[in-house]
Design an enzyme around this catalytic site. Structure first.
Site, mmCIF file in Angstrom:
data_model
loop_
_atom_site.group_PDB
_atom_site.id
_atom_site.type_symbol
_atom_site.label_atom_id
_atom_site.label_comp_id
_atom_site.label_asym_id
_atom_site.label_seq_id
_atom_site.Cartn_x
_atom_site.Cartn_y
_atom_site.Cartn_z
ATOM 1 N N LEU A 105 73.409 27.077 58.046
ATOM 2 C CA LEU A 105 74.536 27.968 57.764
ATOM 3 C C LEU A 105 75.609 27.379 56.864
ATOM 4 C CD1 LEU A 105 75.060 29.639 61.270
ATOM 5 C CD2 LEU A 105 73.806 30.512 59.282
ATOM 6 N N LEU A 107 77.162 25.651 53.329
ATOM 7 C CA LEU A 107 76.931 25.527 51.885
ATOM 8 C C LEU A 107 76.807 24.051 51.509
ATOM 9 C CD1 LEU A 107 76.740 27.275 49.342
ATOM 10 C CD2 LEU A 107 79.198 26.925 49.017
ATOM 11 N N ASN A 120 65.325 28.067 50.410
ATOM 12 C CA ASN A 120 65.996 28.799 51.481
ATOM 13 C C ASN A 120 65.280 30.123 51.697
ATOM 14 O OD1 ASN A 120 68.096 29.425 53.373
ATOM 15 N ND2 ASN A 120 69.076 30.728 51.837
ATOM 16 N N HIS A 122 66.236 34.058 53.102
ATOM 17 C CA HIS A 122 67.329 34.945 53.509
ATOM 18 C C HIS A 122 66.724 36.286 53.933
ATOM 19 C CE1 HIS A 122 71.356 36.523 53.699
ATOM 20 N NE2 HIS A 122 70.900 37.606 53.097
ATOM 21 N N ASP A 163 72.982 31.920 48.800
ATOM 22 C CA ASP A 163 71.919 32.917 48.540
ATOM 23 C C ASP A 163 71.796 33.295 47.072
ATOM 24 O OD1 ASP A 163 71.590 33.025 51.342
ATOM 25 O OD2 ASP A 163 73.126 34.578 51.512
HETATM 26 C C1 GRF Z 1 65.600 33.078 59.604
HETATM 27 O O1 GRF Z 1 65.145 34.250 60.154
HETATM 28 C C2 GRF Z 1 66.198 33.294 58.249
HETATM 29 O O2 GRF Z 1 66.252 34.622 57.928
HETATM 30 C C3 GRF Z 1 67.586 32.796 58.341
HETATM 31 O O3 GRF Z 1 67.703 32.146 59.587
HETATM 32 C C4 GRF Z 1 66.697 32.582 60.429
HETATM 33 C C5 GRF Z 1 66.233 31.491 61.349
HETATM 34 O O4 GRF Z 1 67.256 31.162 62.193
HETATM 35 N N1 GRF Z 1 67.882 31.971 57.228
HETATM 36 P P1 GRF Z 1 66.993 30.361 63.522
HETATM 37 O O5 GRF Z 1 66.388 29.052 63.138
HETATM 38 O O6 GRF Z 1 66.060 31.130 64.380
HETATM 39 O O7 GRF Z 1 68.336 30.192 64.110
#
Ligand code: GRF
Length: 226
Positions: A105, A107, A120, A122, A163
């Site tokens: 999460l 940057l 990454n 998204h 993103d």
């Molecule tokens: C993924 O689904 C992706 O979309 C986003 O974070 C999700 C994974 O999160 N980047 P987590 O590891 O289950 O917390």
């Protein structure tokens, strides 16, 4: 908007892998569902890679237990001053080649040698519904609120904004009339589980060429297939 990304970052490299299997370092901030999917893909022999380390942004998150169960070393690097320096120093200690953001999460400022070596995923069709604060169920709430008829997910190279880097793969899912954020998230996540390993595999096979904002996918080299 995004078309200027590579003007701001002149050093974006076309990536090449060195080790076989490719050495991945996975960065997590949450439950580790994407990490879990990658661990399973590697165990099934679908991804020519090895996760040599996991970096978590705090202790106690679910993803750490998933890493430890799989015998993967975990480093905790909390956000703060010099976050990026600490992250990439840790990646280098793990001798990682490709950094995989998996629900990370924060940057990062990516050092020039690492551009093209950080990917990454998204959970929307970028450039829609991305950017700062757009993560988890918030993304799917925004899609439903807007009334979009399709959504999906995007795998992209990371640059120094949220993103915004060159797109490697996308997958589309329908938005159903009776969707909740949770049901849409589940439909999107099923596609994430397909395209993230596929994109990482393409990277491992040296089949991605970054040309400006576009990522060209080279054909498979028949002599390289086992
Ligand atoms: C993924 O689904 C992706 O979309 C986003 O974070 C999700 C994974 O999160 N980047 P987590 O590891 O289950 O917390």
């Amino acid at each position: 908007m995004g078309s200027k990304t590579n003007d701001r970052i002149p050093g974006f490299q076309t990536p090449t892998r060195m080790a076989d299997p490719t050495r991945l370092v996975v960065l997590i901030s949450g439950t580790g569902t994407t990490l879990h999917n990658l661990i399973q893909c590697i165990a099934r022999g679908e991804l020519p890679a090895r996760i040599v380390g996991v970096i978590a942004s705090r202790s106690g998150i679910g993803g750490i237990a998933r890493a430890e169960e799989a015998g993967i070393p975990v480093a905790i690097v909390p956000p703060g001053q010099k976050l990026s320096e600490q992250i990439f120093a840790t990646v280098e200690r793990f001798q990682g080649e490709l950094v995989v953001l998996a629900g990370w999460l924060h940057l990062l400022t990516i050092p020039e040698p690492w551009l093209g070596r950080v990917v990454n995923i998204h959970p929307s069709l970028l450039p829609a519904f991305g950017g700062r604060g757009m993560y988890g169920l918030r993304v799917h709430q925004a899609v439903l609120h807007y009334g979009a008829k399709v959504s999906g997910c995007t795998v992209h190279f990371a640059d120094n904004q949220y993103d915004s880097g060159p797109i490697i793969l996308q997958a589309v899912v329908p938005v159903e009339d009776d969707d909740t954020p949770e049901s849409l998230a589940a439909r999107v996540f099923a596609q994430e589980c397909e395209i993230y390993p596929r994109a990482i595999r393409l990277w491992c096979e040296n089949r991605l060429r970054i040309e400006g904002r576009r990522v060209r996918i080279l054909p498979a080299n028949p002599s390289a297939q086992g």
